[in-house]
Design a protein around this motif. Structure first.
Motif, mmCIF file in Angstrom:
data_model
loop_
_atom_site.group_PDB
_atom_site.id
_atom_site.type_symbol
_atom_site.label_atom_id
_atom_site.label_comp_id
_atom_site.label_asym_id
_atom_site.label_seq_id
_atom_site.Cartn_x
_atom_site.Cartn_y
_atom_site.Cartn_z
ATOM 1 N N MET A 109 32.849 -17.308 -19.457
ATOM 2 C CA MET A 109 32.495 -15.929 -19.135
ATOM 3 C C MET A 109 32.902 -15.041 -20.298
ATOM 4 O O MET A 109 34.033 -15.111 -20.774
ATOM 5 N N THR A 110 31.964 -14.236 -20.786
ATOM 6 C CA THR A 110 32.296 -13.210 -21.771
ATOM 7 C C THR A 110 31.846 -11.870 -21.202
ATOM 8 O O THR A 110 30.998 -11.819 -20.310
ATOM 9 N N GLU A 111 32.437 -10.807 -21.709
ATOM 10 C CA GLU A 111 32.059 -9.485 -21.218
ATOM 11 C C GLU A 111 32.105 -8.463 -22.337
ATOM 12 O O GLU A 111 32.822 -8.621 -23.319
ATOM 13 N N VAL A 112 31.335 -7.409 -22.163
ATOM 14 C CA VAL A 112 31.380 -6.229 -23.003
ATOM 15 C C VAL A 112 31.416 -5.043 -22.049
ATOM 16 O O VAL A 112 30.532 -4.897 -21.205
ATOM 17 N N THR A 113 32.473 -4.223 -22.165
ATOM 18 C CA THR A 113 32.672 -3.115 -21.242
ATOM 19 C C THR A 113 32.971 -1.832 -22.007
ATOM 20 O O THR A 113 33.704 -1.852 -22.988
ATOM 21 N N TYR A 114 32.413 -0.740 -21.513
ATOM 22 C CA TYR A 114 32.684 0.599 -22.022
ATOM 23 C C TYR A 114 33.209 1.427 -20.864
ATOM 24 O O TYR A 114 32.807 1.212 -19.722
ATOM 25 N N GLY A 115 34.081 2.367 -21.149
ATOM 26 C CA GLY A 115 34.612 3.168 -20.059
ATOM 27 C C GLY A 115 35.051 4.548 -20.489
ATOM 28 O O GLY A 115 35.229 4.836 -21.675
ATOM 29 N N TYR A 129 34.040 2.509 -15.539
ATOM 30 C CA TYR A 129 33.567 1.596 -16.578
ATOM 31 C C TYR A 129 32.256 0.936 -16.191
ATOM 32 O O TYR A 129 31.880 0.882 -15.015
ATOM 33 N N PHE A 130 31.549 0.426 -17.192
ATOM 34 C CA PHE A 130 30.291 -0.288 -16.987
ATOM 35 C C PHE A 130 30.113 -1.276 -18.121
ATOM 36 O O PHE A 130 30.719 -1.129 -19.186
ATOM 37 N N GLY A 131 29.309 -2.288 -17.891
ATOM 38 C CA GLY A 131 29.081 -3.271 -18.947
ATOM 39 C C GLY A 131 28.291 -4.461 -18.456
ATOM 40 O O GLY A 131 27.561 -4.369 -17.469
ATOM 41 N N GLN A 132 28.474 -5.596 -19.141
ATOM 42 C CA GLN A 132 27.775 -6.820 -18.797
ATOM 43 C C GLN A 132 28.705 -8.006 -18.851
ATOM 44 O O GLN A 132 29.579 -8.090 -19.721
ATOM 45 N N TYR A 133 28.525 -8.907 -17.890
ATOM 46 C CA TYR A 133 29.150 -10.218 -17.919
ATOM 47 C C TYR A 133 28.088 -11.213 -18.355
ATOM 48 O O TYR A 133 26.947 -11.140 -17.915
#
Length: 169
Positions: A109-115, A129-133
């Motif tokens: 699992m990798t993620e990129v999150t902005y908040g 926050y929001f992003g993608q897994y």
């Protein structure tokens, strides 16, 4: 063996350096198909923050719905975080992450999150926050977008700064 000693030394230095320890509760919703429980995620994070950088260890579930078969939703993830911009009590955050979902077909699992983090007081921060897994296995991969709100509790007052600060009039 030398690498293990080096890692232990770096971890000890990081723990003993001037930093704040925090714990965070982070529920979120994904855009995956399913019921509300199947779209819901929950994570607990324990970490340390040094100035504009923090590193946390996240334990969570990719879904709160019932999982059938041998597959599981429980994961463990390393989450570095960078405070990019700060204006008053608001901070823009960026978090990449990498983790492992135990016994899952798509276990990486990798993620990129902005908040947008709000400093409620020196001990409590709230982050929208929001992003993608991104999930990856041997024969398949998938991804989902998510949105959530986390609450972070520092054990000592935080003194975070941003890399770029706005001008005050």
């Amino acid at each position: 063996m030398k690498q293990l000693y080096l890692f232990a030394l770096l971890a000890t230095i990081a723990y003993r350096s001037s930093a704040q320890t925090y714990i965070s509760l982070a529920p979120s919703l994904t855009n995956s198909p399913g019921t509300l429980a199947e779209k819901s995620n929950l994570a607990f994070e324990l970490g340390r923050q040094w100035d504009v950088f923090s590193m946390g260890l996240d334990l969570g579930a990719t879904t709160l719905g019932k999982v059938t078969g041998k597959d599981t939703a429980i994961y463990l993830e390393a989450r570095p975080n960078l405070n990019i911009f700060q204006e008053g009590k608001f901070t823009n955050t960026f978090t990449p992450g990498i983790g492992y979902i135990f016994n899952a077909k798509e276990s990486l699992m990798t993620e990129v999150t902005y908040g947008i983090e709000y400093t409620y007081n020196p001990l409590i921060h709230i982050n929208v926050y929001f992003g993608q897994y991104f999930y990856s296995g041997r024969t398949s991969s998938s991804n989902v977008s998510f949105f959530g709100i986390s609450v972070m509790k520092y054990f000592t007052p935080s003194k975070t700064k941003a890399l770029i600060t706005g001008k005050h009039s």
